[in-house]
Design a protein around this motif. Sequence first.
Motif, PDB file in Angstrom:
ATOM      1  N   SER A  26       0.819  -1.212   0.000  1.00 37.56           N
ATOM      2  CA  SER A  26       0.000   0.000   0.000  1.00 37.56           C
ATOM      3  C   SER A  26       0.855   1.265   0.000  1.00 37.56           C
ATOM      4  O   SER A  26       2.036   1.249   0.326  1.00 37.56           O
ATOM      5  CB  SER A  26      -0.918   0.011   1.227  1.00 37.56           C
ATOM      6  N   GLY A  27       0.211   2.380  -0.337  1.00 39.99           N
ATOM      7  CA  GLY A  27       0.852   3.682  -0.246  1.00 39.99           C
ATOM      8  C   GLY A  27       1.869   3.934  -1.344  1.00 39.99           C
ATOM      9  O   GLY A  27       2.331   3.020  -2.020  1.00 39.99           O
ATOM     10  N   GLN A  28       2.202   5.211  -1.524  1.00 40.93           N
ATOM     11  CA  GLN A  28       3.200   5.574  -2.524  1.00 40.93           C
ATOM     12  C   GLN A  28       3.981   6.790  -2.056  1.00 40.93           C
ATOM     13  O   GLN A  28       3.509   7.596  -1.245  1.00 40.93           O
ATOM     14  CB  GLN A  28       2.537   5.857  -3.866  1.00 40.93           C
ATOM     15  N   LEU A  29       5.199   6.908  -2.575  1.00 47.35           N
ATOM     16  CA  LEU A  29       6.056   8.048  -2.253  1.00 47.35           C
ATOM     17  C   LEU A  29       5.625   9.261  -3.069  1.00 47.35           C
ATOM     18  O   LEU A  29       5.111   9.144  -4.182  1.00 47.35           O
ATOM     19  CB  LEU A  29       7.510   7.717  -2.568  1.00 47.35           C
ATOM     20  N   ASN A  30       5.837  10.436  -2.507  1.00 51.49           N
ATOM     21  CA  ASN A  30       5.601  11.662  -3.268  1.00 51.49           C
ATOM     22  C   ASN A  30       6.621  11.770  -4.404  1.00 51.49           C
ATOM     23  O   ASN A  30       7.756  11.279  -4.280  1.00 51.49           O
ATOM     24  CB  ASN A  30       5.722  12.889  -2.365  1.00 51.49           C
ATOM     25  N   PRO A  31       6.247  12.397  -5.499  1.00 54.07           N
ATOM     26  CA  PRO A  31       7.192  12.573  -6.608  1.00 54.07           C
ATOM     27  C   PRO A  31       8.483  13.238  -6.133  1.00 54.07           C
ATOM     28  O   PRO A  31       8.447  14.226  -5.392  1.00 54.07           O
ATOM     29  CB  PRO A  31       6.427  13.472  -7.584  1.00 54.07           C
ATOM     30  N   GLY A  32       9.602  12.669  -6.546  1.00 53.96           N
ATOM     31  CA  GLY A  32      10.895  13.252  -6.211  1.00 53.96           C
ATOM     32  C   GLY A  32      11.468  12.831  -4.875  1.00 53.96           C
ATOM     33  O   GLY A  32      12.621  13.142  -4.568  1.00 53.96           O
ATOM     34  N   VAL A  33      10.684  12.099  -4.051  1.00 51.63           N
ATOM     35  CA  VAL A  33      11.179  11.641  -2.748  1.00 51.63           C
ATOM     36  C   VAL A  33      11.963  10.354  -2.943  1.00 51.63           C
ATOM     37  O   VAL A  33      11.507   9.425  -3.619  1.00 51.63           O
ATOM     38  CB  VAL A  33      10.011  11.423  -1.760  1.00 51.63           C
ATOM     39  N   GLY A  34      13.146  10.278  -2.349  1.00 50.18           N
ATOM     40  CA  GLY A  34      14.011   9.115  -2.528  1.00 50.18           C
ATOM     41  C   GLY A  34      13.540   7.903  -1.748  1.00 50.18           C
ATOM     42  O   GLY A  34      12.558   7.956  -0.993  1.00 50.18           O
ATOM     43  N   GLU A  35      14.266   6.801  -1.917  1.00 45.70           N
ATOM     44  CA  GLU A  35      13.971   5.573  -1.189  1.00 45.70           C
ATOM     45  C   GLU A  35      14.109   5.828   0.311  1.00 45.70           C
ATOM     46  O   GLU A  35      14.896   6.665   0.754  1.00 45.70           O
ATOM     47  CB  GLU A  35      14.923   4.463  -1.628  1.00 45.70           C
ATOM     48  N   THR A  36      13.353   5.059   1.105  1.00 47.81           N
ATOM     49  CA  THR A  36      13.314   5.314   2.548  1.00 47.81           C
ATOM     50  C   THR A  36      14.669   5.119   3.218  1.00 47.81           C
ATOM     51  O   THR A  36      14.946   5.746   4.237  1.00 47.81           O
ATOM     52  CB  THR A  36      12.268   4.412   3.226  1.00 47.81           C
TER      53      THR A  36
END
Length: 683
Positions: free
Chosen positions: A461-471
């Motif tokens: 589930s869920g997705q990263l915001n555009p331009g945000v790197g890997e956790t």
Amino acid sequence: MKLNLIVGYLAIATLLIACKKDPSIQDQINKQETEQKEPEVKFDYLVEQFADIKILRYQIPGWDKLSLKEQKLVYYLTQAGLSGRDIMWDQNYRHNLKIRKTLEKVYTSFSGDKTSNDWKSFVTYVKRVWFSNGIHHHYSNDKIRPEFTKEYLTTLLTETKTDVSQDAIDVIFDENDAKKVNQAKGIDNVALSAVNFYGSGVTNKDIESFYGKMKSPDSTKPLSYGLNSQLVKENGVLKERVYKSGGLYGEAIDQIIKWLEKAQAVAENKAQGDALGLLIQYYKTGDLQIWDDYNVAWTAATEGNIDYINSFIEVYNDPLGYRGSYENIVQIKDFDMSKKMAVLSENAQWFEDHSPLMDTHKKKNVVGVSYKVVTVAGEAGDASPSTPIGVNLPNANWIRAAVGSKSVSLGNIINAYNNAGGSSRLKEFVHDDEEYELEEKYGQLADKLHTALHEVVGHASGQLNPGVGETKETLKNYASTMEEGRADLVGLYYLMDPKLQELGLVDDWKKVGKAAYDGYIRNGLMTQLIRLNLGDDVEEAHMRNRQWVSAWAFEQGAKDKVIEKVTRDGETYFNINDYQKLREIFGLLLRETQRIKSEGDYNAAEALVEGYGVKVDQAIHAEVLKRNEQFTSAPYSGFVNPVLVPKTDESGEISSFEIFQPKTFEEQMLWYSKNYSFLPEVN
């Protein structure tokens, strides 16, 4: 057929087949038949117990339903996994292989007094080291402290004529490298972690600088830089030592490749064979682009009865979350349970659409989520002897979004856990009879569903915001516990939802939900503390996430006594007064946790984990340890693996297999060391 075994294995007992009797003489032989008929032998799950550990066995139901070709595939994959066993030992600590070989020589050749307390303590220490794949505790990460002296060990070395360097002996007893993984706040986590992913002198700042300069060819498909290498300093210059054939761990990797090539030759279908081919190429080259290509192919290869996990995968042992530990799990599809539980995969989009996440953080199209209940046929590396009960892979967020993921629940492992335990500890820590009865009736189902929801819905589930790197780049040392907590919260939120009953997964969603909530809070705030020494902080990622989820929920609901801390006869209990309100609190925390991940908000992650997940209430901890003293059952469990023994025909071709269960833990560990030690002591 010659069985190449150093010790005999004991087969699982079979049922007696009774012949039909002549009715005319039945009365005369009833008594004799009763006396001679043997009952079905119950499978013995418990191997032994020592220190804080129970060793269990597991069965492989469904093995006989496989074709000979499928059985060969399972066998080759298990052999590939075991061939990399030494890699995990060396990854855990640079002295581990040297220490293991030393301890095993003493263990097998000492002929002196074996009745002394010192010798018994030595035996226990050896078993603890075997269990942890090294000299640091598999869960707490603390160095395992021997209950014998350096002088006694020196005497054993002399009597057994065992040569070993002094530094390997010293580190067993001294204070150096005290923690395998140190995730404390405000320190140089890499410099103060004993795990062997980084060379001497490498720091947090070095790693951030080194990988910060690396740019993936396609920014939308970031490569997993650092996953399959050791980072060292040579003459002040940072350099990667890549795990591959001809590189670091090459001797063991060549053996892995040999067995994977045999597996590819008996693959069930083209997609499975193509994926194995890419994995082989990855091991040969160490190329991270091939690793991504392999993961895409492996994720898409969903047909067939056999699957596997093999390579450098989970990053929990890296304090900064870059490097993967070696792991192998070979799986056979559990046909009945997978059919029942596939409903979660089919409804993954519904769960995403109805989650409490911000709309911008929801996936508009949850792709390719594959969920199966599987039967484990063999494990190695980071999955053995201590094993997960559920796995969701691959870990790369972009592959999850574009292709999907595979989620599996290890059904026979869960079954072994459930059948090897007792209820006494539960009675001690439940608040009242209602909580106990709910756990007894619905607890196992609640646990299975939570694992399923965590893996197939939560991690997908869920997705990263555009331009945000890997956790691993944004949340750094908090990435693992934040991701596990987020997936836990997805499961918790939906465990108290009538949708589960609508889908036919439960017959009473409220009672299953209550059992799940009771168990999670009880464990997160109390019972998991039996795994820690008094005064210790919580270090392990999963323990941390269970505590910060539970403690945050407890604090948020304090005003309305959603969760009430009850003291009765000087003993503490946590009682949930309002389950629906608690579900709302879990939803709020899920929303915030996803926001933190999606935005890469390191400061918020630090505040959540450090504020709620690390420090332990010392009064409650002391009380829990005291109340737990009455129970002899160890808090940690792990497994020996069934042994697959091929039988060959006159031409030398495999014609069938026998499955044997190890009689003892030491039997299997010494067998592994004799037959799967492919690395030198220093790598």
